[in-house]
Design a protein around this motif. Structure first.
Motif, PDB file in Angstrom:
ATOM      1  N   ASP A 180       0.859  -1.180   0.000  1.00 17.22           N
ATOM      2  CA  ASP A 180       0.000   0.000   0.000  1.00 17.22           C
ATOM      3  C   ASP A 180       0.898   1.233   0.000  1.00 17.22           C
ATOM      4  O   ASP A 180       2.048   1.181   0.432  1.00 17.22           O
ATOM      5  CB  ASP A 180      -0.956   0.002   1.201  1.00 17.22           C
ATOM      6  CG  ASP A 180      -0.227   0.054   2.521  1.00 17.22           C
ATOM      7  OD1 ASP A 180       0.200   1.161   2.920  1.00 17.22           O
ATOM      8  OD2 ASP A 180      -0.068  -1.007   3.157  1.00 17.22           O
ATOM      9  N   LEU A 181       0.375   2.305  -0.508  1.00 14.04           N
ATOM     10  CA  LEU A 181       1.164   3.517  -0.714  1.00 14.04           C
ATOM     11  C   LEU A 181       1.784   4.054   0.571  1.00 14.04           C
ATOM     12  O   LEU A 181       2.951   4.457   0.579  1.00 14.04           O
ATOM     13  CB  LEU A 181       0.305   4.588  -1.390  1.00 14.04           C
ATOM     14  CG  LEU A 181       1.022   5.784  -1.971  1.00 14.04           C
ATOM     15  CD1 LEU A 181       2.113   5.367  -2.942  1.00 14.04           C
ATOM     16  CD2 LEU A 181       0.037   6.709  -2.653  1.00 14.04           C
ATOM     17  N   GLU A 182       1.048   4.049   1.671  1.00 15.43           N
ATOM     18  CA  GLU A 182       1.579   4.576   2.932  1.00 15.43           C
ATOM     19  C   GLU A 182       2.775   3.761   3.426  1.00 15.43           C
ATOM     20  O   GLU A 182       3.778   4.324   3.864  1.00 15.43           O
ATOM     21  CB  GLU A 182       0.484   4.646   4.001  1.00 15.43           C
ATOM     22  CG  GLU A 182      -0.484   5.789   3.798  1.00 15.43           C
ATOM     23  CD  GLU A 182       0.206   7.142   3.623  1.00 15.43           C
ATOM     24  OE1 GLU A 182       1.069   7.506   4.455  1.00 15.43           O
ATOM     25  OE2 GLU A 182      -0.113   7.842   2.645  1.00 15.43           O
ATOM     26  N   SER A 183       2.674   2.433   3.359  1.00 17.81           N
ATOM     27  CA  SER A 183       3.792   1.576   3.783  1.00 17.81           C
ATOM     28  C   SER A 183       5.012   1.815   2.912  1.00 17.81           C
ATOM     29  O   SER A 183       6.143   1.875   3.401  1.00 17.81           O
ATOM     30  CB  SER A 183       3.391   0.099   3.718  1.00 17.81           C
ATOM     31  OG  SER A 183       2.370  -0.179   4.638  1.00 17.81           O
ATOM     32  N   LEU A 236       9.384   6.723 -17.577  1.00 20.85           N
ATOM     33  CA  LEU A 236       8.861   8.022 -17.161  1.00 20.85           C
ATOM     34  C   LEU A 236      10.023   9.000 -16.993  1.00 20.85           C
ATOM     35  O   LEU A 236      11.027   8.656 -16.368  1.00 20.85           O
ATOM     36  CB  LEU A 236       8.119   7.896 -15.831  1.00 20.85           C
ATOM     37  CG  LEU A 236       6.943   6.924 -15.782  1.00 20.85           C
ATOM     38  CD1 LEU A 236       6.429   6.789 -14.348  1.00 20.85           C
ATOM     39  CD2 LEU A 236       5.833   7.366 -16.705  1.00 20.85           C
ATOM     40  N   LYS A 237       9.854  10.214 -17.515  1.00 24.62           N
ATOM     41  CA  LYS A 237      10.860  11.267 -17.345  1.00 24.62           C
ATOM     42  C   LYS A 237      10.151  12.533 -16.893  1.00 24.62           C
ATOM     43  O   LYS A 237       9.631  13.306 -17.698  1.00 24.62           O
ATOM     44  CB  LYS A 237      11.610  11.530 -18.663  1.00 24.62           C
ATOM     45  CG  LYS A 237      12.467  10.376 -19.118  1.00 24.62           C
ATOM     46  CD  LYS A 237      13.211  10.710 -20.407  1.00 24.62           C
ATOM     47  CE  LYS A 237      14.075   9.551 -20.857  1.00 24.62           C
ATOM     48  NZ  LYS A 237      14.788   9.859 -22.105  1.00 24.62           N
ATOM     49  N   PHE A 238      10.103  12.700 -15.589  1.00 23.24           N
ATOM     50  CA  PHE A 238       9.463  13.856 -14.967  1.00 23.24           C
ATOM     51  C   PHE A 238      10.265  14.226 -13.727  1.00 23.24           C
ATOM     52  O   PHE A 238      10.949  13.385 -13.150  1.00 23.24           O
ATOM     53  CB  PHE A 238       8.020  13.533 -14.543  1.00 23.24           C
ATOM     54  CG  PHE A 238       7.108  13.168 -15.680  1.00 23.24           C
ATOM     55  CD1 PHE A 238       6.416  14.142 -16.382  1.00 23.24           C
ATOM     56  CD2 PHE A 238       6.930  11.845 -16.040  1.00 23.24           C
ATOM     57  CE1 PHE A 238       5.575  13.806 -17.432  1.00 23.24           C
ATOM     58  CE2 PHE A 238       6.088  11.485 -17.081  1.00 23.24           C
ATOM     59  CZ  PHE A 238       5.410  12.476 -17.780  1.00 23.24           C
ATOM     60  N   GLU A 239      10.149  15.448 -13.292  1.00 20.10           N
ATOM     61  CA  GLU A 239      10.787  15.864 -12.045  1.00 20.10           C
ATOM     62  C   GLU A 239       9.907  15.445 -10.873  1.00 20.10           C
ATOM     63  O   GLU A 239       8.685  15.509 -10.962  1.00 20.10           O
ATOM     64  CB  GLU A 239      10.999  17.391 -12.023  1.00 20.10           C
ATOM     65  CG  GLU A 239      12.036  17.885 -13.020  1.00 20.10           C
ATOM     66  CD  GLU A 239      13.422  17.313 -12.788  1.00 20.10           C
ATOM     67  OE1 GLU A 239      13.836  17.187 -11.615  1.00 20.10           O
ATOM     68  OE2 GLU A 239      14.092  16.982 -13.787  1.00 20.10           O
ATOM     69  N   PRO A 240      10.532  15.013  -9.762  1.00 19.99           N
ATOM     70  CA  PRO A 240       9.744  14.718  -8.557  1.00 19.99           C
ATOM     71  C   PRO A 240       9.104  16.017  -8.051  1.00 19.99           C
ATOM     72  O   PRO A 240       9.682  17.078  -8.264  1.00 19.99           O
ATOM     73  CB  PRO A 240      10.784  14.207  -7.563  1.00 19.99           C
ATOM     74  CG  PRO A 240      11.953  13.794  -8.385  1.00 19.99           C
ATOM     75  CD  PRO A 240      11.930  14.667  -9.604  1.00 19.99           C
ATOM     76  N   TYR A 284       6.614  10.625  -9.250  1.00 20.00           N
ATOM     77  CA  TYR A 284       5.977   9.607  -8.409  1.00 20.00           C
ATOM     78  C   TYR A 284       4.462   9.556  -8.619  1.00 20.00           C
ATOM     79  O   TYR A 284       3.847   8.507  -8.490  1.00 20.00           O
ATOM     80  CB  TYR A 284       6.316   9.845  -6.940  1.00 20.00           C
ATOM     81  CG  TYR A 284       7.800   9.996  -6.733  1.00 20.00           C
ATOM     82  CD1 TYR A 284       8.679   8.979  -7.109  1.00 20.00           C
ATOM     83  CD2 TYR A 284       8.341  11.162  -6.209  1.00 20.00           C
ATOM     84  CE1 TYR A 284      10.053   9.125  -6.951  1.00 20.00           C
ATOM     85  CE2 TYR A 284       9.710  11.305  -6.046  1.00 20.00           C
ATOM     86  CZ  TYR A 284      10.558  10.283  -6.428  1.00 20.00           C
ATOM     87  OH  TYR A 284      11.908  10.430  -6.282  1.00 20.00           O
ATOM     88  N   GLU A 285       3.875  10.700  -8.983  1.00 15.65           N
ATOM     89  CA  GLU A 285       2.439  10.752  -9.250  1.00 15.65           C
ATOM     90  C   GLU A 285       2.077  10.028 -10.546  1.00 15.65           C
ATOM     91  O   GLU A 285       0.920   9.673 -10.760  1.00 15.65           O
ATOM     92  CB  GLU A 285       1.981  12.215  -9.320  1.00 15.65           C
ATOM     93  CG  GLU A 285       2.110  12.940  -7.993  1.00 15.65           C
ATOM     94  CD  GLU A 285       2.028  14.450  -8.129  1.00 15.65           C
ATOM     95  OE1 GLU A 285       1.825  14.970  -9.253  1.00 15.65           O
ATOM     96  OE2 GLU A 285       2.183  15.126  -7.085  1.00 15.65           O
ATOM     97  N   LYS A 296      17.174  10.647 -10.575  1.00 14.50           N
ATOM     98  CA  LYS A 296      16.238  11.494  -9.828  1.00 14.50           C
ATOM     99  C   LYS A 296      14.951  11.749 -10.620  1.00 14.50           C
ATOM    100  O   LYS A 296      13.872  11.815 -10.053  1.00 14.50           O
ATOM    101  CB  LYS A 296      16.925  12.823  -9.496  1.00 14.50           C
ATOM    102  CG  LYS A 296      16.050  13.806  -8.778  1.00 14.50           C
ATOM    103  CD  LYS A 296      16.771  15.128  -8.564  1.00 14.50           C
ATOM    104  CE  LYS A 296      15.768  16.185  -8.205  1.00 14.50           C
ATOM    105  NZ  LYS A 296      15.991  17.443  -8.845  1.00 14.50           N
ATOM    106  N   ASN A 297      15.073  11.853 -11.933  1.00 16.45           N
ATOM    107  CA  ASN A 297      13.925  12.205 -12.762  1.00 16.45           C
ATOM    108  C   ASN A 297      13.581  11.144 -13.814  1.00 16.45           C
ATOM    109  O   ASN A 297      12.859  11.421 -14.762  1.00 16.45           O
ATOM    110  CB  ASN A 297      14.167  13.543 -13.454  1.00 16.45           C
ATOM    111  CG  ASN A 297      15.356  13.485 -14.388  1.00 16.45           C
ATOM    112  OD1 ASN A 297      16.218  12.624 -14.262  1.00 16.45           O
ATOM    113  ND2 ASN A 297      15.399  14.402 -15.331  1.00 16.45           N
ATOM    114  N   ILE A 298      14.102   9.925 -13.654  1.00 15.39           N
ATOM    115  CA  ILE A 298      13.810   8.840 -14.614  1.00 15.39           C
ATOM    116  C   ILE A 298      13.444   7.584 -13.834  1.00 15.39           C
ATOM    117  O   ILE A 298      14.180   7.130 -12.962  1.00 15.39           O
ATOM    118  CB  ILE A 298      15.007   8.545 -15.538  1.00 15.39           C
ATOM    119  CG1 ILE A 298      15.397   9.788 -16.334  1.00 15.39           C
ATOM    120  CG2 ILE A 298      14.672   7.385 -16.480  1.00 15.39           C
ATOM    121  CD1 ILE A 298      16.674   9.622 -17.133  1.00 15.39           C
ATOM    122  N   LEU A 299      12.307   7.016 -14.190  1.00 16.80           N
ATOM    123  CA  LEU A 299      11.799   5.815 -13.538  1.00 16.80           C
ATOM    124  C   LEU A 299      11.227   4.895 -14.599  1.00 16.80           C
ATOM    125  O   LEU A 299      10.428   5.313 -15.428  1.00 16.80           O
ATOM    126  CB  LEU A 299      10.711   6.204 -12.532  1.00 16.80           C
ATOM    127  CG  LEU A 299       9.903   5.101 -11.871  1.00 16.80           C
ATOM    128  CD1 LEU A 299      10.780   4.221 -11.000  1.00 16.80           C
ATOM    129  CD2 LEU A 299       8.783   5.694 -11.049  1.00 16.80           C
TER     130      LEU A 299
END
Length: 147
Positions: free
Chosen positions: A30-33, A96-100, A104-105, A135-138
């Protein structure tokens, strides 16, 4: 590798994930964990420089593994973590190539896109994978049957 498919989230490509040795900790899926565990996991290492981080989502068992590749320079040190060998598999990868924090969203929508597009060929015996490249690639990856 097969052709590259462009989407609004990033590029999709079929890749083969090779065998890897991981150090890991396991939490509820789950996201919180996950949010709570990542900083605790990273704090176990003297440095994150050169560490390759992964998240493995074992959906059916409701488990998520926060992982780091075992490095030769670890010299057998496990930093109080468990260790396992991940087998290989064929995956559809969405880069994915976005800045945090936007990066993560985009994880949830990336999984939704891949699962919707490849639903008929997903190999649910393997985990879904997040590979934190920079940092910006996932890379978000969904396992598929070999074709």
């Amino acid at each position: 590798m097969d052709k590259i498919i462009e989407t609004e989230l990033g590029t999709i490509q079929k890749v083969v994930v090779e065998k890897m040795q991981f150090l890991y900790t396991e939490v509820s899926n789950d996201l919180e964990s996950q949010k709570k565990t990542w900083p605790e996991f990273e704090a176990r290492f003297p440095s994150l420089t050169g560490r390759k981080m992964y998240g493995l989502d074992y959906g059916k068992s409701n488990l998520y593994r926060v992982c780091s590749l075992v490095r030769e320079s670890d010299n057998g040190e496990t930093f109080g973590l468990n260790q396992f060998e991940f087998g290989e598999g064929t995956y559809m990868r969405l880069r994915l190539k976005f800045e945090p924090p936007e990066l993560y969203e985009k994880i949830g929508p990336a999984y939704t896109l891949l699962i919707d597009q490849y639903e008929g060929s997903i190999n649910w015996n393997l985990p879904l994978i997040e590979h934190y490249k920079a940092k910006n690639i996932l890379d978000v990856m969904v396992p598929v049957a070999k074709q």
